[in-house]
Design a protein around this motif. Structure first.
Motif, PDB file in Angstrom:
ATOM      1  N   VAL A  22       0.832  -1.220   0.000  1.00 51.33           N
ATOM      2  CA  VAL A  22       0.000   0.000   0.000  1.00 51.33           C
ATOM      3  C   VAL A  22       0.859   1.259   0.000  1.00 51.33           C
ATOM      4  O   VAL A  22       0.374   2.346   0.300  1.00 51.33           O
ATOM      5  CB  VAL A  22      -0.991   0.010   1.191  1.00 51.33           C
ATOM      6  CG1 VAL A  22      -2.013  -1.102   1.039  1.00 51.33           C
ATOM      7  CG2 VAL A  22      -0.263  -0.083   2.531  1.00 51.33           C
ATOM      8  N   MET A 169      -5.293  -7.394   3.954  1.00 48.67           N
ATOM      9  CA  MET A 169      -5.710  -6.291   3.089  1.00 48.67           C
ATOM     10  C   MET A 169      -7.176  -5.907   3.291  1.00 48.67           C
ATOM     11  O   MET A 169      -7.555  -4.763   3.026  1.00 48.67           O
ATOM     12  CB  MET A 169      -5.472  -6.663   1.622  1.00 48.67           C
ATOM     13  CG  MET A 169      -4.014  -7.001   1.303  1.00 48.67           C
ATOM     14  SD  MET A 169      -2.845  -5.674   1.689  1.00 48.67           S
ATOM     15  CE  MET A 169      -3.071  -4.604   0.272  1.00 48.67           C
ATOM     16  N   PRO A 197      -5.105   3.326   4.821  1.00 40.74           N
ATOM     17  CA  PRO A 197      -5.549   2.709   3.565  1.00 40.74           C
ATOM     18  C   PRO A 197      -6.518   1.544   3.760  1.00 40.74           C
ATOM     19  O   PRO A 197      -7.267   1.209   2.831  1.00 40.74           O
ATOM     20  CB  PRO A 197      -4.236   2.229   2.928  1.00 40.74           C
ATOM     21  CG  PRO A 197      -3.181   3.091   3.522  1.00 40.74           C
ATOM     22  CD  PRO A 197      -3.633   3.342   4.931  1.00 40.74           C
TER      23      PRO A 197
END
Length: 453
Positions: A22, A169, A197
């Motif tokens: 990321v 993720m 993120p």
């Protein structure tokens, strides 16, 4: 951000690779130079679907670096993750030797403000020990004022082997435990920036104190282990009273308060987390004069459950299995991993070999690891290993077998060609330790033994 991850094992590699993916600049430190050389050569020392691609992509793009230089790694970043192993000690507690060694090295080399984040699964109170270890190292360096220039945080991992990249993720929660006061607030702000993120679609961050974060990890794994052992006890009862535990599972799981996850009967849980985390939590309670009676029962049930398949085999063939060939499908403790730690297959294979059986085994990815651990399991009687062979395909594994034993629920085992399977076996007998098949398989000419069905 610049990030350092200490430890290039399972958790460390996944953490380093995903944070680099990321956009962070990540250095991953490991004290084993051979492992570092392997990673720098593009080879990943563990099996985890998709991990090698993420590592290679971020190495090629210059965002992920591997080193055994502690000073370089500590100097690289304000945020330092400790992601080393916490193996089980002889008394069942978590061995914190690697964690505290990492903390000492941080104290030896750190300059300026650092956030030291324990990613490893650690008992309640470890954060305090990490803080003291760093402070002691700073004191030795003649930097007593440095004890006010770092903060210790807890950020436990919730990764499922076989789905770790997706879990990292797309997390269902990000647990952050920080210390009180200005340095703790500063640590929280840095970690919120780091994990931003992963929170864009939905806020997933849960902030709390360090001890609560440490216990959250153990409590989560203990609850999942409890569900597994609870269902296995019901399955064993189902066998005695003559009902189908799968129907019971559906009836239970349809209740929104219960749900379907971790309610599958089988041969017990294994792997690197549930067994040692349950024992470590029991040990933590014991050190405080408490007994976690439910978890003590969970562990006892699980250990007994690993022998259920062997008991079914003995009931069918007797205790002397000499002259019989058993095909074993699945060796890893779960699918999509090569992890053999506490795998039920180790109990099954050793018991079959001890009773004189010939064994042919197959696993899509775990056979290399299995050969290593089984050599250790059977070190007292190496002749047993002469009766153990490994197949290249599931059907080769079942060729001329007197029974097929299913231990791991790999997708490739779920829909075999039953007609071909029946023809290649000497006796069409299946011991299904994961309830992969419907009992209707008996109508296709198989003698079928499952868990609670």
């Amino acid at each position: 951000m610049n990030v350092t991850v200490i430890g290039a094992g399972y958790v460390g590699l996944v953490t380093a690779a995903c944070l680099a993916d990321v956009g962070n600049d990540v250095v991953c430190l490991d004290v084993d130079p051979r492992r570092v050389d392997m990673l720098n050569a593009g080879k990943v020392p563990i099996y985890e679907p998709g991990l090698d691609d993420v590592i290679q992509r971020n190495r090629d793009d210059g965002r992920l670096h591997f080193t055994s230089d502690t000073a370089q790694a500590v100097a690289h970043a304000q945020v330092q993750f400790i992601a080393v192993g916490t193996p089980q000690a002889e008394d069942g507690s978590a061995d914190l030797g690697q964690v505290l060694s990492a903390a000492e090295n941080l104290g030896r080399f750190m300059q300026g403000f650092k956030v030291v984040v324990t990613k490893s699964t650690v008992p309640v109170g470890t954060g305090e020990r990490v803080r003291q270890t760093i402070a002691d190292a700073l004191q030795v360096r003649g930097m007593p004022n440095g004890i006010d220039d770092f903060s210790v945080a807890s950020n436990p991992e919730f990764l499922k082997e076989g789905a770790a990249i997706d879990d990292f993720m797309r997390p269902d929660r990000i647990v952050i435990g920080t210390e009180p006061g200005p340095t703790g607030d500063r640590a929280k702000e840095l970690l919120q920036r780091l994990y931003a993120p992963f929170n864009r679609v939905q806020e997933r961050m849960l902030t709390m104190d360090v001890k609560s974060a440490e216990l959250t990890k153990y409590a989560s794994n203990a609850m999942l282990a409890t569900r597994i052992s609870f269902m296995n006890e019901l399955a064993n009862l189902a066998s005695e009273v003559g009902l189908d535990i799968e129907q019971v599972r559906k009836g239970m799981g349809s209740d929104g308060r219960i749900g379907y996850s971790f309610l599958y009967a089988g041969t017990g849980y294994g792997g690197s987390c549930f067994p040692k985390d349950v024992r470590a939590l029991i040990r933590t309670a014991s050190s405080h004069g408490r007994h976690l009676r439910v978890l003590e029962a969970v562990e006892a049930v699980n250990e007994a459950q690993k022998h259920v398949l062997v008991q079914k085999i003995n009931a069918r063939f007797g205790s002397n299995l000499k002259g019989l060939l058993f095909g074993v499908w699945g060796l890893a403790f779960k699918p999509h991993t090569d992890d053999m730690r506490e795998a039920p297959s180790r109990i099954v294979l050793k018991c079959l070999l001890e009773r004189g059986a010939q064994v042919m085994a197959y696993d899509p990815v775990a056979m290399a690891q299995a050969k290593k651990v089984l050599a250790n399991d059977c070190s007292g009687c190496s002749s047993m290993l002469d009766r153990l062979r490994f197949a290249q395909t599931p059907m080769e594994c079942a060729q001329d077998a007197d029974a097929l034993v299913i231990v791991t629920e790999w997708p490739a085992f779920k829909s075999p060609n039953f007609e071909t399977l029946r023809k290649v076996m000497r006796q069409p007998v299946i011991f299904d330790g994961r309830n992969l098949y419907d009992p209707g398989v008996r109508a296709q000419g198989f003698e079928y033994h499952a868990i609670g069905r």
